[in-house]
Design a protein around this motif. Structure first.
Motif, PDB file in Angstrom:
ATOM      1  N   ILE A  40       0.868  -1.174   0.000  1.00  0.00           N
ATOM      2  CA  ILE A  40       0.000   0.000   0.000  1.00  0.00           C
ATOM      3  C   ILE A  40       0.906   1.225   0.000  1.00  0.00           C
ATOM      4  CG2 ILE A  40      -1.788   1.300   1.195  1.00  0.00           C
ATOM      5  CD1 ILE A  40      -2.784  -1.312   0.154  1.00  0.00           C
ATOM      6  N   LEU A  41       0.724   2.076  -1.001  1.00  0.00           N
ATOM      7  CA  LEU A  41       1.551   3.264  -1.109  1.00  0.00           C
ATOM      8  C   LEU A  41       0.870   4.457  -0.455  1.00  0.00           C
ATOM      9  CD1 LEU A  41       2.713   2.906  -4.828  1.00  0.00           C
ATOM     10  CD2 LEU A  41       4.115   2.541  -2.782  1.00  0.00           C
TER      11      LEU A  41
ATOM     12  N   ILE B 126       5.864  12.419  -2.631  1.00  0.00           N
ATOM     13  CA  ILE B 126       6.802  11.403  -2.183  1.00  0.00           C
ATOM     14  C   ILE B 126       6.000  10.164  -1.782  1.00  0.00           C
ATOM     15  CG2 ILE B 126       8.589  10.804  -0.518  1.00  0.00           C
ATOM     16  CD1 ILE B 126       9.394  12.956  -2.520  1.00  0.00           C
ATOM     17  N   LEU B 127       6.364   9.011  -2.324  1.00  0.00           N
ATOM     18  CA  LEU B 127       5.642   7.769  -2.053  1.00  0.00           C
ATOM     19  C   LEU B 127       6.425   6.898  -1.071  1.00  0.00           C
ATOM     20  CD1 LEU B 127       4.521   6.863  -5.691  1.00  0.00           C
ATOM     21  CD2 LEU B 127       3.376   8.332  -4.025  1.00  0.00           C
TER      22      LEU B 127
ATOM     23  N   ILE C 293      -3.935  -0.249  -9.628  1.00  0.00           N
ATOM     24  CA  ILE C 293      -4.431   1.002 -10.195  1.00  0.00           C
ATOM     25  C   ILE C 293      -4.706   1.962  -9.044  1.00  0.00           C
ATOM     26  CG2 ILE C 293      -6.319   2.118 -11.446  1.00  0.00           C
ATOM     27  CD1 ILE C 293      -6.591  -0.415 -13.096  1.00  0.00           C
ATOM     28  N   TYR C 294      -4.170   3.158  -9.167  1.00  0.00           N
ATOM     29  CA  TYR C 294      -4.359   4.219  -8.182  1.00  0.00           C
ATOM     30  C   TYR C 294      -4.996   5.428  -8.862  1.00  0.00           C
ATOM     31  CZ  TYR C 294      -1.281   1.990  -4.682  1.00  0.00           C
ATOM     32  OH  TYR C 294      -0.722   1.137  -3.752  1.00  0.00           O
TER      33      TYR C 294
ATOM     34  N   ARG D 123      -2.366  16.425  -4.980  1.00  0.00           N
ATOM     35  CA  ARG D 123      -2.955  16.323  -3.646  1.00  0.00           C
ATOM     36  C   ARG D 123      -2.545  15.050  -2.906  1.00  0.00           C
ATOM     37  NH1 ARG D 123      -4.536  21.567  -3.352  1.00  0.00           N
ATOM     38  NH2 ARG D 123      -6.268  22.064  -4.746  1.00  0.00           N
ATOM     39  N   GLY D 124      -2.618  13.911  -3.593  1.00  0.00           N
ATOM     40  CA  GLY D 124      -2.346  12.648  -2.918  1.00  0.00           C
ATOM     41  C   GLY D 124      -2.570  11.467  -3.837  1.00  0.00           C
ATOM     42  N   LEU D 125      -2.659  10.279  -3.250  1.00  0.00           N
ATOM     43  CA  LEU D 125      -2.771   9.030  -4.001  1.00  0.00           C
ATOM     44  C   LEU D 125      -3.756   8.115  -3.298  1.00  0.00           C
ATOM     45  CD1 LEU D 125      -1.310   7.754  -6.529  1.00  0.00           C
ATOM     46  CD2 LEU D 125       0.095   6.504  -4.877  1.00  0.00           C
ATOM     47  N   SER D 126      -4.635   7.466  -4.074  1.00  0.00           N
ATOM     48  CA  SER D 126      -5.652   6.586  -3.495  1.00  0.00           C
ATOM     49  C   SER D 126      -5.690   5.264  -4.261  1.00  0.00           C
ATOM     50  CB  SER D 126      -7.027   7.260  -3.548  1.00  0.00           C
ATOM     51  OG  SER D 126      -8.033   6.393  -3.076  1.00  0.00           O
TER      52      SER D 126
END
Length: 219
Positions: free
Chosen positions: A76-77, A88-89, A170-171, A190-193
């Motif tokens: 999970i990233l 940054i991941l 897939i994100y 903004r971010g990653l989901s």
């Protein structure tokens, strides 16, 4: 002449006592055999319970080991904004180390996959201009009201417990877009989901379908 009964044999009491003693001995022997059998049964039951408990412990440890291995295989990233145009991941699990990544964007953007090595990140410059053109073509609003979504397929190669693994998922990249009359539009990351894990050998169609769904929802 009246017959007189014969006197009982003087040995009769001895014989009776001997018979009674023999009967008692037989009862003690029988009781001893029962106790011995009971002791053997208890001993056997104890051995079985100990063996059964060890088997259960081994089974539980095997299940825990499989579960730990399954958890280790799932990546999970998390994303942290380093600036407006850079994320940054990092893996959610601290024992996972990312080695490299490949990013596949929707075909509507018309850009090649992007690869990174050693520094997991997402940079807006990879797709910013292409995203603006794709949004313009899809007649999406110049300014986002909430967070916009850009689907991307990420292949991550990572190491956990000394073992190399690969995650395919897939994100959605969350971003905002704002327009200016003179300087054009700015994209802010903004971010990653996480959307879904992908085992298909050709995930491009899934990414394109999700982009189409995003466009439809925004129009």
């Amino acid at each position: 002449m009246t017959d007189t009964p014969e006197d009982p044999s003087p040995n009769a009491p001895k014989e009776a006592r001997a018979a009674e003693a023999a009967a008692i001995r037989r009862r003690w022997i029988t009781l001893g055999e029962m106790l011995a059998l009971l002791a053997v049964s208890i001993s056997g039951l104890t051995l079985y319970l100990n063996w059964s408990n060890k088997q259960d412990e081994r089974a539980e440890k095997a299940i825990e080991s499989r579960q730990a291995s399954a958890r280790a295989a799932k990546l999970i990233l998390n994303a942290r904004a380093d600036s407006d145009d850079r994320l940054i991941l990092t893996p959610a699990a601290t024992d996972q180390i990312v080695q490299s990544q490949t990013f596949l964007f929707p075909a509507a953007l018309g850009i090649a996959p992007v690869s990174t090595t050693g520094e997991p990140r997402i940079e807006a410059r990879w797709f910013e201009n292409a995203l603006k053109r794709a949004r313009d073509k899809a007649k999406l609003p110049d300014n986002s009201v909430g967070d916009e979504q850009l689907p991307v397929f990420i292949t991550t190669r990572f190491v956990v417990n000394g073992e190399a693994r690969e995650d395919r998922a897939i994100y959605d990249i969350g971003y905002g877009i704002s327009g200016r009359w003179l300087s054009g539009h700015d994209v802010t990351l903004r971010g990653l989901s996480l959307v879904t894990r992908e085992t298909d050998t050709s995930p491009a169609a899934r990414v394109d379908a999700r982009w189409a769904a995003v466009v439809t929802a925004r129009n």
